[in-house]
Design a protein around this motif. Sequence first.
Motif, PDB file in Angstrom:
ATOM      1  N   UNK A 147     -37.174 -57.634  45.447  1.00  7.45           N
ATOM      2  CA  UNK A 147     -37.871 -57.573  46.985  1.00  7.45           C
ATOM      3  C   UNK A 147     -36.780 -57.911  47.836  1.00  7.45           C
ATOM      4  N   UNK A 148     -36.120 -56.798  48.608  1.00 10.13           N
ATOM      5  CA  UNK A 148     -35.415 -56.830  49.737  1.00 10.13           C
ATOM      6  C   UNK A 148     -35.812 -57.145  51.011  1.00 10.13           C
ATOM      7  N   UNK A 149     -37.186 -56.962  51.050  1.00 11.33           N
ATOM      8  CA  UNK A 149     -37.714 -57.411  52.474  1.00 11.33           C
ATOM      9  C   UNK A 149     -37.909 -58.965  52.846  1.00 11.33           C
ATOM     10  N   UNK A 150     -38.515 -59.827  52.036  1.00  9.94           N
ATOM     11  CA  UNK A 150     -38.544 -61.082  52.192  1.00  9.94           C
ATOM     12  C   UNK A 150     -37.296 -61.762  52.201  1.00  9.94           C
ATOM     13  N   UNK A 151     -36.530 -61.319  51.035  1.00 12.78           N
ATOM     14  CA  UNK A 151     -35.102 -61.990  50.901  1.00 12.78           C
ATOM     15  C   UNK A 151     -35.187 -63.692  50.664  1.00 12.78           C
ATOM     16  N   UNK A 152     -36.433 -63.755  49.908  1.00 14.05           N
ATOM     17  CA  UNK A 152     -36.619 -65.323  49.703  1.00 14.05           C
ATOM     18  C   UNK A 152     -35.771 -65.955  48.446  1.00 14.05           C
ATOM     19  N   UNK A 166     -39.999 -53.720  46.548  1.00 14.41           N
ATOM     20  CA  UNK A 166     -40.052 -53.532  48.004  1.00 14.41           C
ATOM     21  C   UNK A 166     -38.602 -53.602  48.669  1.00 14.41           C
ATOM     22  N   UNK A 167     -38.645 -52.418  49.586  1.00 17.99           N
ATOM     23  CA  UNK A 167     -37.186 -52.119  49.998  1.00 17.99           C
ATOM     24  C   UNK A 167     -36.055 -52.328  49.128  1.00 17.99           C
ATOM     25  N   UNK A 168     -36.087 -51.997  47.808  1.00 18.17           N
ATOM     26  CA  UNK A 168     -34.897 -52.273  47.014  1.00 18.17           C
ATOM     27  C   UNK A 168     -35.020 -51.077  45.968  1.00 18.17           C
TER      28      UNK A 168
END
Length: 274
Positions: free
Chosen positions: A96-101, A130-132
């Motif tokens: 998950x590159x969107x939240x980058x948590x 997600x975005x990755x």
Amino acid sequence: MLIDTHCHLDLPQFDEDREEVLARAAAAGVTTLVTIGIDLPHSRSAIALADHYPQVFATVGVHPNESAGFGPETLDHLRQLAAHPKVVAIGEIGLDDYWQRVPGDVQKLAFRHQLDLAAELGLPVVIHDRDAHEDVRAELRDWVTGRLPGTPLAQRPFPGVLHSFSGDLAMAEEAYDWGFVLGLAGPVTFKNARDLHALARRLRPDRLLIETDAPYLTPHPHRGQRNEPAYVRLVANKLADLWEMPVERVAALTSRSACALYGLDRLPEAESAI
Ligand code: NI
């Protein structure tokens, strides 16, 4: 018969009315639901629901956004949880590159370990991307061509699903080459989702699962409200429209792929539920 192949029934959004939600799903023709784990506690609560309701099956896994602190103990716990007879997959796992948590290298480590656990246990994987896209493709390509062959999972009809698919046709075709199926959720019902409609028209009906991701990704015309498994019918209706075929045919094709992916036809509990 419809199958909600991806929902999060154990989340607190359903604590007030879970029985009613399941009753509405049954009334909408949703015979089977797969509730998806996102970390160890939620994997345990997913199993508890599967234990309680004959029509509910569970997956266990650590979502990329929950993967901080993933280590050998996490893997041992997952291995133990996966031994439950109603656990049908490892997931959701991915990047998950969107939240980058969680830092990317930590996400990748958790992803790789869980892919290899799934291969060892012969359980398919539920992939979150997600975005990755490029990193997910690289990780899955390495796994499918390098570490997966010869494992118990390689004997199964499909090694996994790209859930709530958001890639392009080239990515879909690479996933087909790997033997994967794709999942579509509420976004395909959105009126303005023209690119997704065009893509969905070109996806293989025999390699597609329908899902809600409830309580998230609520389909039209319920956007803005909580999503629930009964609404998987709206995804089926939209595909019937896009594919120009009767919704019964969409239900039959997608349910067959879902049963093959999750091995639902092999499980004694599934006989009454399906
Ligand atoms: Ni999900």
